[in-house]
Scaffold this motif. Sequence first.
Motif, PDB file in Angstrom:
ATOM      1  N   TYR A  93      35.226  52.994 -18.498  1.00  0.00           N
ATOM      2  CA  TYR A  93      34.226  54.059 -18.329  1.00  0.00           C
ATOM      3  C   TYR A  93      33.131  53.627 -17.351  1.00  0.00           C
ATOM      4  N   TRP A  94      32.815  52.322 -17.373  1.00  0.00           N
ATOM      5  CA  TRP A  94      31.796  51.769 -16.483  1.00  0.00           C
ATOM      6  C   TRP A  94      32.357  51.332 -15.122  1.00  0.00           C
ATOM      7  N   ASP A  95      33.649  51.514 -14.924  1.00  0.00           N
ATOM      8  CA  ASP A  95      34.314  51.074 -13.683  1.00  0.00           C
ATOM      9  C   ASP A  95      34.226  49.563 -13.486  1.00  0.00           C
ATOM     10  N   ILE A  96      34.243  48.819 -14.589  1.00  0.00           N
ATOM     11  CA  ILE A  96      34.339  47.357 -14.519  1.00  0.00           C
ATOM     12  C   ILE A  96      35.813  46.991 -14.642  1.00  0.00           C
ATOM     13  N   PRO A  97      36.360  46.242 -13.688  1.00  0.00           N
ATOM     14  CA  PRO A  97      37.787  45.900 -13.756  1.00  0.00           C
ATOM     15  C   PRO A  97      38.143  45.211 -15.068  1.00  0.00           C
ATOM     16  N   VAL A  98      39.190  45.686 -15.720  1.00  0.00           N
ATOM     17  CA  VAL A  98      39.637  45.091 -16.980  1.00  0.00           C
ATOM     18  C   VAL A  98      41.159  45.116 -17.009  1.00  0.00           C
ATOM     19  N   SER A  99      41.757  44.048 -17.505  1.00  0.00           N
ATOM     20  CA  SER A  99      43.216  43.997 -17.584  1.00  0.00           C
ATOM     21  C   SER A  99      43.650  43.274 -18.850  1.00  0.00           C
ATOM     22  N   GLU A 100      44.834  43.622 -19.315  1.00  0.00           N
ATOM     23  CA  GLU A 100      45.466  42.975 -20.454  1.00  0.00           C
ATOM     24  C   GLU A 100      46.652  42.193 -19.913  1.00  0.00           C
ATOM     25  N   ARG A 101      46.601  40.884 -20.040  1.00  0.00           N
ATOM     26  CA  ARG A 101      47.703  40.069 -19.518  1.00  0.00           C
ATOM     27  C   ARG A 101      47.752  38.722 -20.231  1.00  0.00           C
ATOM     28  N   ARG A 102      48.812  38.003 -20.004  1.00  0.00           N
ATOM     29  CA  ARG A 102      48.960  36.679 -20.601  1.00  0.00           C
ATOM     30  C   ARG A 102      48.050  35.687 -19.874  1.00  0.00           C
ATOM     31  N   ILE A 103      47.278  34.922 -20.631  1.00  0.00           N
ATOM     32  CA  ILE A 103      46.350  33.951 -20.052  1.00  0.00           C
ATOM     33  C   ILE A 103      46.613  32.588 -20.690  1.00  0.00           C
ATOM     34  N   SER A 104      46.835  31.576 -19.879  1.00  0.00           N
ATOM     35  CA  SER A 104      47.040  30.232 -20.413  1.00  0.00           C
ATOM     36  C   SER A 104      45.723  29.462 -20.424  1.00  0.00           C
ATOM     37  N   MET A 105      45.647  28.439 -21.253  1.00  0.00           N
ATOM     38  CA  MET A 105      44.453  27.590 -21.257  1.00  0.00           C
ATOM     39  C   MET A 105      44.314  26.871 -19.930  1.00  0.00           C
ATOM     40  N   GLU A 106      45.415  26.564 -19.293  1.00  0.00           N
ATOM     41  CA  GLU A 106      45.339  25.908 -17.989  1.00  0.00           C
ATOM     42  C   GLU A 106      44.737  26.857 -16.950  1.00  0.00           C
ATOM     43  N   ASP A 107      45.111  28.149 -17.014  1.00  0.00           N
ATOM     44  CA  ASP A 107      44.490  29.146 -16.130  1.00  0.00           C
ATOM     45  C   ASP A 107      42.981  29.179 -16.341  1.00  0.00           C
ATOM     46  N   LEU A 108      42.579  29.134 -17.607  1.00  0.00           N
ATOM     47  CA  LEU A 108      41.156  29.205 -17.929  1.00  0.00           C
ATOM     48  C   LEU A 108      40.431  27.941 -17.470  1.00  0.00           C
ATOM     49  N   ARG A 109      41.069  26.794 -17.687  1.00  0.00           N
ATOM     50  CA  ARG A 109      40.453  25.527 -17.252  1.00  0.00           C
ATOM     51  C   ARG A 109      40.249  25.511 -15.746  1.00  0.00           C
ATOM     52  N   GLN A 110      41.260  25.989 -15.019  1.00  0.00           N
ATOM     53  CA  GLN A 110      41.162  26.006 -13.560  1.00  0.00           C
ATOM     54  C   GLN A 110      40.075  26.973 -13.093  1.00  0.00           C
ATOM     55  N   ALA A 111      40.008  28.136 -13.735  1.00  0.00           N
ATOM     56  CA  ALA A 111      38.964  29.104 -13.381  1.00  0.00           C
ATOM     57  C   ALA A 111      37.584  28.521 -13.646  1.00  0.00           C
ATOM     58  N   HIS A 112      37.454  27.777 -14.731  1.00  0.00           N
ATOM     59  CA  HIS A 112      36.171  27.132 -15.028  1.00  0.00           C
ATOM     60  C   HIS A 112      35.841  26.064 -13.995  1.00  0.00           C
ATOM     61  N   GLN A 113      36.824  25.260 -13.661  1.00  0.00           N
ATOM     62  CA  GLN A 113      36.620  24.173 -12.695  1.00  0.00           C
ATOM     63  C   GLN A 113      36.192  24.721 -11.329  1.00  0.00           C
ATOM     64  N   GLU A 114      36.726  25.891 -10.976  1.00  0.00           N
ATOM     65  CA  GLU A 114      36.426  26.498  -9.675  1.00  0.00           C
ATOM     66  C   GLU A 114      35.205  27.419  -9.729  1.00  0.00           C
ATOM     67  N   GLY A 115      34.545  27.476 -10.888  1.00  0.00           N
ATOM     68  CA  GLY A 115      33.343  28.282 -11.006  1.00  0.00           C
ATOM     69  C   GLY A 115      33.602  29.777 -11.090  1.00  0.00           C
ATOM     70  N   ARG A 116      34.820  30.169 -11.478  1.00  0.00           N
ATOM     71  CA  ARG A 116      35.181  31.581 -11.535  1.00  0.00           C
ATOM     72  C   ARG A 116      35.114  32.160 -12.948  1.00  0.00           C
ATOM     73  N   LEU A 117      34.988  31.280 -13.954  1.00  0.00           N
ATOM     74  CA  LEU A 117      34.889  31.738 -15.348  1.00  0.00           C
ATOM     75  C   LEU A 117      33.434  32.076 -15.636  1.00  0.00           C
ATOM     76  N   GLU A 118      33.131  33.356 -15.695  1.00  0.00           N
ATOM     77  CA  GLU A 118      31.737  33.812 -15.765  1.00  0.00           C
ATOM     78  C   GLU A 118      31.253  34.075 -17.188  1.00  0.00           C
ATOM     79  N   GLU A 119      32.129  34.616 -18.035  1.00  0.00           N
ATOM     80  CA  GLU A 119      31.752  34.923 -19.410  1.00  0.00           C
ATOM     81  C   GLU A 119      32.964  34.795 -20.322  1.00  0.00           C
TER      82      GLU A 119
END
Length: 364
Positions: free
Chosen positions: A271-297
């Motif tokens: 409703y707010w036009d904020i991109p949202v998706s439902e998908r499979r996420i691994s802990m390694e994906d999350l760790r990498q996103a954090h390491q690269e400064g892309r994990l915001e919340e």
Amino acid sequence: MEDHSIKVNFCSSEKEKPKSDQLQFGRVFTDHMFIMDYSAPLGWHDARIVPYQPLSIDPSAMVFHYGQSVFEGLKAYLNPDGEAQLFRPEKNLQRINRSNDRLCIPPIDEEYALKAIKQLVAIDKDWIPEAEGTSLYIRPFIISTEAFLGVAPSHNYKFIVILSPVGAYYKEGINPVKIAVENKYVRAVAGGTGEAKTGGNYASSLKAQELVANSGYAQVLWLDGVEKKYIEEVGSMNVFFKIDGEVVTPKLNGSILEGVTRNSVIELLKYWDIPVSERRISMEDLRQAHQEGRLEEAFGSGTAAVISPIGQLTWNDTDLIINNHETGPVAKRLYDTLTGIQYGKVEDPFGWIEKVREPSKVKS
């Protein structure tokens, strides 16, 4: 059931109500409860509201031995006009029937169950606390009651609804919590009962939760039960991550409970036009996103806490600090909007609110 009446037996004396600033979650219960019975020849019958009281059940009742039970959780709120209202109760009743199907429990009439819940809430409306952040927790549940030691679906059940005035589920409130990623124990697997709301799922979570609590963590982040690498839930909540401006949540896969709040979060973000998706996420994906400064919340969503921000994830002895241990803007906006709608302080563009009639109109 053919008889749609609900018999009411009012309590002879009302219990003392707790002060709003002394409320704990799920410790105190109101004056009345709803009960309805099921037997194979009669179906669901004998619907009644009675004084809150202990149940008398045979020691050989199948629920004690084989765990055939389901439950739900929703809340009643007071709006600024002092009216009681519910938040998307039809979604909870749809889900209890999905759980019923998985546990081989006869379905309930969802419309009739909502009528019963609203009448019970109306009768005990004075128990809805008025302080900010408080509400009346509603716990519908079904248990198998046939006296039989045999592994088979029961022929007898009770559908019960009890009410409890509650404060915040987490003492941290909307402040971020510390979460430990669980690598040993699993909550559920696809093909099991993970997508049903049944007590066994919660019993199996206690060991891991107990262990991490001793180390100062609020909850555990559950990984999949097969490869133990893909994220599923956080404690008893669904979980969301904001990565590169997009909010991501694990895709429903047969072992993840489809939360009412989860669904509401997804609808609000769209409703707010904020991109949202439902998908499979691994802990390694999350760790990498954090390491690269892309994990915001990161945050959990559920009926009890609504939105619970995550400030730290600990995985394999590594701490992933998220948003400097501060509540992110999306989590805060979601919390403010959802609670605002629930308490009637924010416009409800989705028609999520169900009003409860005044007690004087239902006691006759």
